[in-house]
Design an enzyme around this catalytic site. Sequence first.
Site, mmCIF file in Angstrom:
data_model
loop_
_atom_site.group_PDB
_atom_site.id
_atom_site.type_symbol
_atom_site.label_atom_id
_atom_site.label_comp_id
_atom_site.label_asym_id
_atom_site.label_seq_id
_atom_site.Cartn_x
_atom_site.Cartn_y
_atom_site.Cartn_z
ATOM 1 N N LYS A 62 -1.148 -0.045 -25.224
ATOM 2 C CA LYS A 62 -1.498 -0.135 -26.649
ATOM 3 C C LYS A 62 -0.218 -0.031 -27.479
ATOM 4 O O LYS A 62 0.616 -0.931 -27.394
ATOM 5 C CB LYS A 62 -2.526 0.931 -26.992
ATOM 6 C CG LYS A 62 -3.791 0.769 -26.116
ATOM 7 C CD LYS A 62 -4.886 1.742 -26.443
ATOM 8 C CE LYS A 62 -5.889 1.719 -25.330
ATOM 9 N NZ LYS A 62 -7.221 1.993 -25.660
ATOM 10 N N GLU A 88 -0.456 4.781 -0.617
ATOM 11 C CA GLU A 88 -1.247 5.996 -0.883
ATOM 12 C C GLU A 88 -0.345 7.217 -0.745
ATOM 13 O O GLU A 88 0.445 7.313 0.191
ATOM 14 C CB GLU A 88 -2.404 6.094 0.110
ATOM 15 C CG GLU A 88 -3.529 5.113 -0.200
ATOM 16 C CD GLU A 88 -4.639 5.161 0.839
ATOM 17 O OE1 GLU A 88 -4.511 5.889 1.832
ATOM 18 O OE2 GLU A 88 -5.629 4.437 0.647
ATOM 19 N N TYR A 127 0.849 -1.205 0.000
ATOM 20 C CA TYR A 127 0.000 0.000 0.000
ATOM 21 C C TYR A 127 0.874 1.240 0.000
ATOM 22 O O TYR A 127 1.798 1.335 0.802
ATOM 23 C CB TYR A 127 -0.921 0.023 1.220
ATOM 24 C CG TYR A 127 -2.362 -0.092 0.777
ATOM 25 C CD1 TYR A 127 -2.948 0.947 0.057
ATOM 26 C CD2 TYR A 127 -3.100 -1.241 1.006
ATOM 27 C CE1 TYR A 127 -4.249 0.836 -0.409
ATOM 28 C CE2 TYR A 127 -4.400 -1.354 0.548
ATOM 29 C CZ TYR A 127 -4.964 -0.314 -0.158
ATOM 30 O OH TYR A 127 -6.240 -0.413 -0.631
ATOM 31 N N THR A 137 -2.292 5.632 -22.399
ATOM 32 C CA THR A 137 -2.283 4.284 -21.826
ATOM 33 C C THR A 137 -0.930 3.666 -22.158
ATOM 34 O O THR A 137 -0.303 4.030 -23.161
ATOM 35 C CB THR A 137 -3.383 3.375 -22.417
ATOM 36 O OG1 THR A 137 -3.195 3.281 -23.832
ATOM 37 C CG2 THR A 137 -4.764 3.903 -22.126
HETATM 38 N N1 PLP Z 1 -8.984 6.924 -24.527
HETATM 39 C C1 PLP Z 1 -8.979 6.366 -25.732
HETATM 40 C C2 PLP Z 1 -8.871 7.244 -26.942
HETATM 41 C C3 PLP Z 1 -9.088 4.979 -25.866
HETATM 42 O O1 PLP Z 1 -9.114 4.429 -27.077
HETATM 43 C C4 PLP Z 1 -9.185 4.194 -24.695
HETATM 44 C C5 PLP Z 1 -9.291 2.718 -24.763
HETATM 45 O O2 PLP Z 1 -9.599 2.122 -25.739
HETATM 46 C C6 PLP Z 1 -9.206 4.838 -23.456
HETATM 47 C C7 PLP Z 1 -9.102 6.192 -23.406
HETATM 48 C C8 PLP Z 1 -9.430 4.084 -22.186
HETATM 49 O O3 PLP Z 1 -8.411 3.251 -21.842
HETATM 50 P P1 PLP Z 1 -8.680 2.043 -20.813
HETATM 51 O O4 PLP Z 1 -9.398 0.985 -21.571
HETATM 52 O O5 PLP Z 1 -7.283 1.670 -20.414
HETATM 53 O O6 PLP Z 1 -9.481 2.580 -19.674
#
Ligand code: PLP
Length: 419
Positions: A232, A59, A57, A229
């Site tokens: 991807k 935080e 943990y 993210t």
């Molecule tokens: N923003 C965009 C443009 C996305 O394509 C996605 C996921 O496909 C997200 C945000 C959200 O990501 P997550 O699925 O990790 O919450």
Amino acid sequence: MHHESGFRRLEQFDPEVFGALESELTREREFIDLIASENYASPAVLAAQGSILTNKYAEGYPDNRYYSGCEPVDLAESIAISRAKELFGSEHANVQPHAGAQANMAVYMTVLEPGDTLLAMDLRCGGHLTHGSPANFSGRLFRAVHYGVDPDTEVLDYDRIAEIAKAEKPRLIVAGASAYPRSLDFKAFREIADGVGALLMVDMAHFGGLVVGGVHPDPVPYADFVTGTTHKTLRGPRGGFVLSRAEHCHKLDATVFPGTQGGPLMHVIAAKAVCFKEAMQPEFKEYQKGIAANARALCEKMASEGFRMVSGGTDTHLFLVDLRPVGISGREAQDVLESVNINANMNEIPYDPTPPTVTSGIRIGTPAVTTRGMRPEHMDTLGGLISQALKNPADQKELRSVRALVKELVGAFPLYPEM
Ligand code: PLP
């Protein structure tokens, strides 16, 4: 640390869950993955993500935690933050958002009050649920207004976006999408935002890796906030992050924790740090160029087979195919492709006349096949096989032969040989 012994224990103690892992490994090995948002994380990323850091943990933020014993995880998070800043050239980075949706939520809750106006890409033109869909918190908490693509060219019309911005006076403008095959003009978005006194957020969840590779324009110099993210095109663990200008750093950090999240996922944060290090290697740029070259090659092959490409092509890692010329829906195409060991997802084309559970299109992306080592010449073969399957959706003999050829193609690109 004995990772393998953990898997042996799992197999003995919980054969059902172990079975799911094994089936997934077989599936990943035997299928061609054309889902634009997916990729294969490296063994180093998987090791960090599957580690004992999940136990802690923490935080708060490095050197400022609500728990004792945080020195090791402070180190991991500090490394992740400094690498994110260096990789993207940003003034501030928060690496705690659990995923892309939470990264977007963090920015909205930093700069918007409930009821404030948010201007973003329409879901039906390629935007994401978190860009103000009524089914999502972003559409329920805020007054979401949308811009789409030009119905004829199927690309963004920046003059039209400026008109909408003038009429709607948003507090925040969002650029970025889940299913837009073209690159974005961040200078134009910045000018539109400045023209109406709005802040600009770029959601690079999809194309973050391409930015590192110099294949897609860089949003950081133009945006107040950039969300992303790591799973991807960046090919890391499932997770999110936010980059911002220094002036927003305290408010943003407080919105992530304690504003919208509890304890950070320290194992995932360590894996994000590994992902950022991988992205700093010179070969990562080549990998990103390879993704775009493969997307172009596959798109051109399918166009030559008579499919219509939304916007006429692609500048990125993905493209959208309008299936109407071959008389098959997106759902049927998704199912037929799955039957020949290819995964790609049905997707609405702009202003799609069919419902989102059916759709007229399919979205195809090349990050995963590029990770496997495929090159444009393999895209030519693959495009032919996709076309053969989609044009003969009821011919079992034809589909069996396509499936055998797909298996032969993936067989030449082994995945996770060490597992
Ligand atoms: N923003 C965009 C443009 C996305 O394509 C996605 C996921 O496909 C997200 C945000 C959200 O990501 P997550 O699925 O990790 O919450």
